[in-house]
Motif scaffolding. Sequence first.
Motif, PDB file in Angstrom:
ATOM      1  N   PHE A 403     -27.039 -38.460 -40.349  1.00 18.81           N
ATOM      2  CA  PHE A 403     -25.433 -39.183 -41.615  1.00 18.81           C
ATOM      3  C   PHE A 403     -26.639 -40.046 -42.240  1.00 18.81           C
ATOM      4  O   PHE A 403     -27.897 -40.621 -42.482  1.00 18.81           O
ATOM      5  CB  PHE A 403     -24.754 -39.931 -40.861  1.00 18.81           C
ATOM      6  N   ILE A 404     -25.897 -40.467 -44.176  1.00 16.45           N
ATOM      7  CA  ILE A 404     -26.487 -40.632 -44.794  1.00 16.45           C
ATOM      8  C   ILE A 404     -25.301 -41.845 -45.195  1.00 16.45           C
ATOM      9  O   ILE A 404     -23.828 -42.085 -45.031  1.00 16.45           O
ATOM     10  CB  ILE A 404     -26.184 -40.643 -45.867  1.00 16.45           C
ATOM     11  N   LEU A 409     -24.635 -42.831 -50.470  1.00 18.73           N
ATOM     12  CA  LEU A 409     -24.591 -41.858 -50.225  1.00 18.73           C
ATOM     13  C   LEU A 409     -24.002 -40.448 -51.521  1.00 18.73           C
ATOM     14  O   LEU A 409     -24.275 -39.650 -51.915  1.00 18.73           O
ATOM     15  CB  LEU A 409     -23.421 -41.143 -49.423  1.00 18.73           C
ATOM     16  N   ALA A 410     -24.184 -41.781 -52.698  1.00 21.15           N
ATOM     17  CA  ALA A 410     -23.811 -41.107 -53.497  1.00 21.15           C
ATOM     18  C   ALA A 410     -25.000 -41.031 -55.054  1.00 21.15           C
ATOM     19  O   ALA A 410     -24.992 -40.097 -55.930  1.00 21.15           O
ATOM     20  CB  ALA A 410     -23.071 -42.681 -54.538  1.00 21.15           C
ATOM     21  N   ALA A 411     -26.291 -41.741 -54.298  1.00 16.95           N
ATOM     22  CA  ALA A 411     -26.974 -41.357 -55.010  1.00 16.95           C
ATOM     23  C   ALA A 411     -28.261 -40.476 -54.916  1.00 16.95           C
ATOM     24  O   ALA A 411     -29.115 -40.824 -55.137  1.00 16.95           O
ATOM     25  CB  ALA A 411     -28.359 -42.577 -55.116  1.00 16.95           C
ATOM     26  N   HIS A 412     -27.595 -39.179 -53.424  1.00 15.88           N
ATOM     27  CA  HIS A 412     -27.899 -37.871 -53.110  1.00 15.88           C
ATOM     28  C   HIS A 412     -27.730 -36.810 -54.242  1.00 15.88           C
ATOM     29  O   HIS A 412     -26.213 -37.174 -54.763  1.00 15.88           O
ATOM     30  CB  HIS A 412     -27.679 -37.845 -51.825  1.00 15.88           C
ATOM     31  N   ILE A 413     -28.125 -35.831 -54.133  1.00 15.78           N
ATOM     32  CA  ILE A 413     -27.533 -35.175 -55.285  1.00 15.78           C
ATOM     33  C   ILE A 413     -26.493 -34.192 -54.197  1.00 15.78           C
ATOM     34  O   ILE A 413     -25.722 -34.798 -52.640  1.00 15.78           O
ATOM     35  CB  ILE A 413     -28.410 -33.666 -55.073  1.00 15.78           C
ATOM     36  N   ALA A 414     -25.857 -33.406 -54.910  1.00 20.57           N
ATOM     37  CA  ALA A 414     -24.070 -32.688 -54.365  1.00 20.57           C
ATOM     38  C   ALA A 414     -24.297 -32.407 -53.407  1.00 20.57           C
ATOM     39  O   ALA A 414     -23.186 -32.760 -52.116  1.00 20.57           O
ATOM     40  CB  ALA A 414     -23.637 -32.207 -55.491  1.00 20.57           C
ATOM     41  N   ALA A 415     -25.388 -31.374 -53.021  1.00 24.59           N
ATOM     42  CA  ALA A 415     -25.579 -30.761 -51.501  1.00 24.59           C
ATOM     43  C   ALA A 415     -25.253 -31.871 -50.177  1.00 24.59           C
ATOM     44  O   ALA A 415     -24.961 -32.100 -49.275  1.00 24.59           O
ATOM     45  CB  ALA A 415     -26.381 -30.123 -50.806  1.00 24.59           C
ATOM     46  N   PHE A 422     -20.410 -39.088 -43.327  1.00 23.19           N
ATOM     47  CA  PHE A 422     -19.718 -40.088 -42.187  1.00 23.19           C
ATOM     48  C   PHE A 422     -18.090 -39.137 -42.432  1.00 23.19           C
ATOM     49  O   PHE A 422     -17.089 -39.164 -41.582  1.00 23.19           O
ATOM     50  CB  PHE A 422     -20.010 -41.593 -42.980  1.00 23.19           C
ATOM     51  N   ASP A 423     -17.615 -39.074 -44.097  1.00 24.57           N
ATOM     52  CA  ASP A 423     -16.288 -38.620 -44.735  1.00 24.57           C
ATOM     53  C   ASP A 423     -16.079 -37.734 -44.128  1.00 24.57           C
ATOM     54  O   ASP A 423     -14.795 -37.502 -43.582  1.00 24.57           O
ATOM     55  CB  ASP A 423     -15.655 -39.707 -45.336  1.00 24.57           C
ATOM     56  N   ASP A 432     -19.721 -46.393 -41.170  1.00 24.37           N
ATOM     57  CA  ASP A 432     -19.208 -45.921 -42.378  1.00 24.37           C
ATOM     58  C   ASP A 432     -21.153 -46.505 -42.796  1.00 24.37           C
ATOM     59  O   ASP A 432     -21.996 -45.897 -43.920  1.00 24.37           O
ATOM     60  CB  ASP A 432     -19.410 -47.504 -43.413  1.00 24.37           C
ATOM     61  N   GLY A 433     -22.027 -46.382 -41.526  1.00 27.98           N
ATOM     62  CA  GLY A 433     -23.252 -46.984 -41.330  1.00 27.98           C
ATOM     63  C   GLY A 433     -24.167 -47.636 -42.171  1.00 27.98           C
ATOM     64  O   GLY A 433     -25.382 -47.736 -42.087  1.00 27.98           O
TER      65      GLY A 433
END
Length: 884
Positions: A403-404, A409-415, A422-423, A432-433
């Motif tokens: 998981f990220i 997580l928002a800094a990664h690509i959509a995939a 986690f959500d 939440d990690g």
Amino acid sequence: MTADSWKHQTYLDEFICLEGRGNTCHSCHNCGDSDAVFCCEDCFSVALYCQSCVMNLHQNMLLHRLKKWDDRYFHPMTLKQLGLHIQLGHSAAFDDDFTVIDVHGIHEVALDFCDCEYASSHYKQILRARWFPATSTDPQTAAPFTVLKHFYLLSFESKVSAFEFYHCVACRSDNTGVKPMKDQYSWCNLKALKWAGCGHDPAGVSTTKEGEIVVLCLTCPHPGKNVPETLEDISPGNQWIYSLFLAINANFHLKCQLVSSDDRDPGLSQGWGYFIKESNYKVYLQENASLAQEKSNCVSHNAVNMVDMKSSKGLTAMGVGTVVCTRHDMWLANGIGNLQKGEKYLNMDYIVFSALSHFSSSIPSINFSYDIACQWHKKLWHRVSTALPLQLHPSSTQQYRFFIPKFHLAAHIAACQTTFSFDWSPYVGRTDGEAPEHGWADINRVAVSTKEMAPGTRRYVLDYFGDWNWKKVTGLGRTLLRKITDATYAEQDHHHALVDLEGSIKQSELGAASLVAWTEEVIAWESDHTKPNPFNSQSQEITQATVCLALIQQDAKDLEEGSSISLHSEVTPSILISTGLDIENVQNALQCHIDSWIDIQVLYMPFIAHFRATGLSLSDKGTVDETTGCPKAKLNSIKAKDIPLFLPSSICNLTTCNAKLLEVEWSLCLAQANDVLEECRSHIRLCHQLLHFKAQQIRRQSLNTRAQKTIQVVEDRLILSHEKQLDHVGWECKFLPLRKSDLRPMGDLGGRTQGTAIMSWIWHVHGIPSDNARLVLHMEWCKMRARCNQWFEEIQLLLEEMRRVLEFLDWQAKWWEAWVTLHVAEQSEDNEGLVAYAKHQAAICRSLSAKFRALWHHVTALRLMHRQKKVLLLMRPRIEISMS
């Protein structure tokens, strides 16, 4: 002189007075001798004593600072100068040059060691006096245990270094620089060994294993301590509760300069604590130095792509890599290691599986949280099999998930945002990690002081992590109580929101069959991520031209509705009420229709004339229209929107109204509320899509201005739709008060986090006809289902963690009590100490357990409730993830 000035002068006068002998008697306070010239700075009394009395009074206060009145001022004086010797035994071996470091300063004392035939070594004699010697070979310096405890508390709470503490104490002795300051200070890890029970081990300290002196996380699964030795008998549907949650991160504030080496400063703890064993780690790095790092195909992560470009000049370590328990933010044994050249996979692999090696292979599942997990996990098992030492290889029977952390997580690509989220994943609760980020704020305060320390000293000082863990342990009672209380309320809210949404979907044209198909799809993806991801948006993006066309069509619809209004002498009751509702929405433009409608209304509702005659405040004496009952002058001056229409619902509490008319109005208002709500939803979707299109496609000023005008038109229409809806809310239970905060798209979080947001109620009422909206609703249902399930999982995890904490404390208390009889010392006084310490530690464990049980006493009912609901969640299939 002001009052404040007077106080300042008084205080100042008293301070100066204390520099002399003050108003005390100049005779000895004890024997009355007139030769009273000695005073103690550390005793409460400021009385003067003669030399004989002051020596007698300080037989057990050996480190107090004296001063002697001579030549009309006080001179510093030591007990050693007065001839006091500190006796440690029977016959004496004199040492006139012994230094003791105390909170009051650095003292030169005359120490007499015992030199009889039964005497212990000098360092043991010092230890038995509750002083800690700087060395075991001919010690010349020591510090009282109380001073070391005082220093440790300061170092944990204020991050004071040993160097700073020593110089502070030295300044208390002499702050003029006249006397040379000896840079001598030391500390050790004996307290950690003592706390870990190593002193009770019959095999001795030399058999201490790696990671053995850490403060364990009580909530993590430890087979044999707080979970069964083997979990084979646990049903597959329940095994996820025993999963281990690990978070991986790096910190580049904790640098180490090239000021020494491991050969010159190896440190006292060789992998016994939180740092990995340095010698084995360096051999591994040297053997795999040629291993290349893969580039990122997600986004340009500096942690991945820039590792070889980071400057490490003059540094032995650029920072540290860590592994922690991500559920409760506790540092793990051998879960910290130095990073020599950025955040290389090579380093992080060793640190991760070094920490994991302390957990039993019977734990069924491991959940890794890492801000670059999408890249790190790709060739992980190849690196493990080819580079990692055999003793660190993980079990092939365990399941591994990646998981990220939510914030990253928002800094990664959509995939990546859906695959590693986690959500949207099951069996993780509300984890939440982000646990490592919380601990860095505390430990970064020592970064400046540890930067220039030698390697061994730095590693030991950074074992402040043990203090962090202990504070977490003692706070678990309130922490877990707060979490489960919040989770209970959140689970109820999300459960009700999901039930409402599914009820609306079943009543709409989508029907229950859609829910069945959607459920099968999301379960298939949860079991196999190669299947279509229902959390990926499949709705078509709308263009600006499409929005403009929709607005034109809306204008045509409004004109059509306006032209359809017609009044006739043969108007039916349904037409009457329907037209009245239309007029209510467009009164400003329909003055003439109002007049005609009022004429017909009096035919159906004759008593209205009376209401109109008495309901208006007459400020003038105009004539009253006989038909309508309204003053003619008033009708001419009043605005159309202010003219009361007296619909049946507005007067039914004042008089008996025709039941037929009430029934007609009820059904028409309900239909109108549905129409207006659909109008709101349509405008929200148009506005949201247009804003997205503008952000992605529009760049020039002229196009931005034009797009903004179009957006404003849609927003104005939304405001009008909202105002129309407000007139009719509350007619049926499914229509809630419509607030502006409810007017948001389905994916809008409304200022809340992804896992706590609840979709606005306006999307629950009736189906949404367009294909694009169906896709959006499908995805939002998947998210709402995931949130509801995760809050339920969170409660189950918290209940299990609370049970583990209590069981671990009970196990640890029994473990300490067992040491009472397992290790018997040769000397009776040593054996008594072993028994006393073991019993004291067992009492601490039982006290914590009793405290937590008292805090959690009302959680029993909650546990029973969730056991009854548990079967609903466990019907989901077990997720199997291969290591390959």
